[in-house]
Write a protein that holds these residues in place. Structure first.
Motif, mmCIF file in Angstrom:
data_model
loop_
_atom_site.group_PDB
_atom_site.id
_atom_site.type_symbol
_atom_site.label_atom_id
_atom_site.label_comp_id
_atom_site.label_asym_id
_atom_site.label_seq_id
_atom_site.Cartn_x
_atom_site.Cartn_y
_atom_site.Cartn_z
ATOM 1 N N ASN A 44 30.765 39.997 40.472
ATOM 2 C CA ASN A 44 31.516 39.530 41.128
ATOM 3 C C ASN A 44 31.348 39.258 42.551
ATOM 4 O O ASN A 44 32.008 38.761 43.402
ATOM 5 C CB ASN A 44 32.979 40.193 40.847
ATOM 6 N N LYS A 68 39.148 35.556 49.007
ATOM 7 C CA LYS A 68 38.083 36.544 48.633
ATOM 8 C C LYS A 68 36.794 36.330 48.714
ATOM 9 O O LYS A 68 35.983 37.413 48.738
ATOM 10 C CB LYS A 68 38.299 36.956 47.098
ATOM 11 N N TYR A 69 36.613 35.189 48.917
ATOM 12 C CA TYR A 69 35.022 34.710 48.650
ATOM 13 C C TYR A 69 34.714 33.827 49.973
ATOM 14 O O TYR A 69 35.620 32.941 50.507
ATOM 15 C CB TYR A 69 34.565 33.917 47.673
ATOM 16 N N ALA A 147 31.269 37.398 47.863
ATOM 17 C CA ALA A 147 32.544 38.310 48.185
ATOM 18 C C ALA A 147 32.802 38.643 49.630
ATOM 19 O O ALA A 147 31.700 39.297 50.042
ATOM 20 C CB ALA A 147 32.814 39.343 47.200
#
Length: 149
Positions: A44, A68-69, A147
């Motif tokens: 992830n 988050k990214y 991430a």
């Protein structure tokens, strides 16, 4: 937002520990033969998606943000424009933050429009509202999701 030529990608490796791995993956990719879809490179933490889609008029592009990214987007075929606006100025969310998909759309319009050619890349941080897929015709591109650590 960072825009540059792929030849200069190494200049940005110190910004995130996975940037170098993303560009190494890109450099080993068979651009013409790569299948569409998403590949987990580091679980992830780092993913690559090859997409083929139609571009749209600037008036139809929606500003989006991610929490988050970081996005690294690279057009493979065709020219793509991106709208940009600082997250600090975005207040009119369409339906709030979708945590499952790490995306929030806004009704405001971009304040800046930039255009990339194959051989160039753009990096969007969570502070960057961006409206991708602006232009005419079809595009093939790769999007890296990196991430935040």
């Amino acid at each position: 937002m960072i825009i540059d030529n792929l030849a200069n990608a190494a200049n940005y490796f110190n910004l995130h520990p996975l940037f170098e791995k993303a560009f190494e993956y890109f450099n080993q990719l068979d651009i013409k033969g790569a299948e569409t879809g998403t590949t987990d490179i580091e679980g992830n933490l780092l993913k690559a998606s090859v997409v083929e889609t139609q571009l749209k008029p600037e008036t139809e592009a929606r500003l989006e943000t991610h929490r988050k990214y970081i996005d690294i987007q690279i057009p493979l075929t065709g020219v793509e424009s991106y709208g940009w606006r600082s997250l600090a100025t975005l207040t009119d969310s369409e339906s709030g933050y979708d945590e499952a998909h790490d995306i929030e759309f806004f009704r405001e319009r971009p304040t800046t429009l930039v255009t990339l050619q194959p051989g160039e890349f753009i990096i969007f941080s969570p502070e960057d509202g961006h409206a991708p897929l602006v232009g005419e015709g079809a595009i093939r591109k790769i999007i890296f999701k990196v991430a935040l650590l």
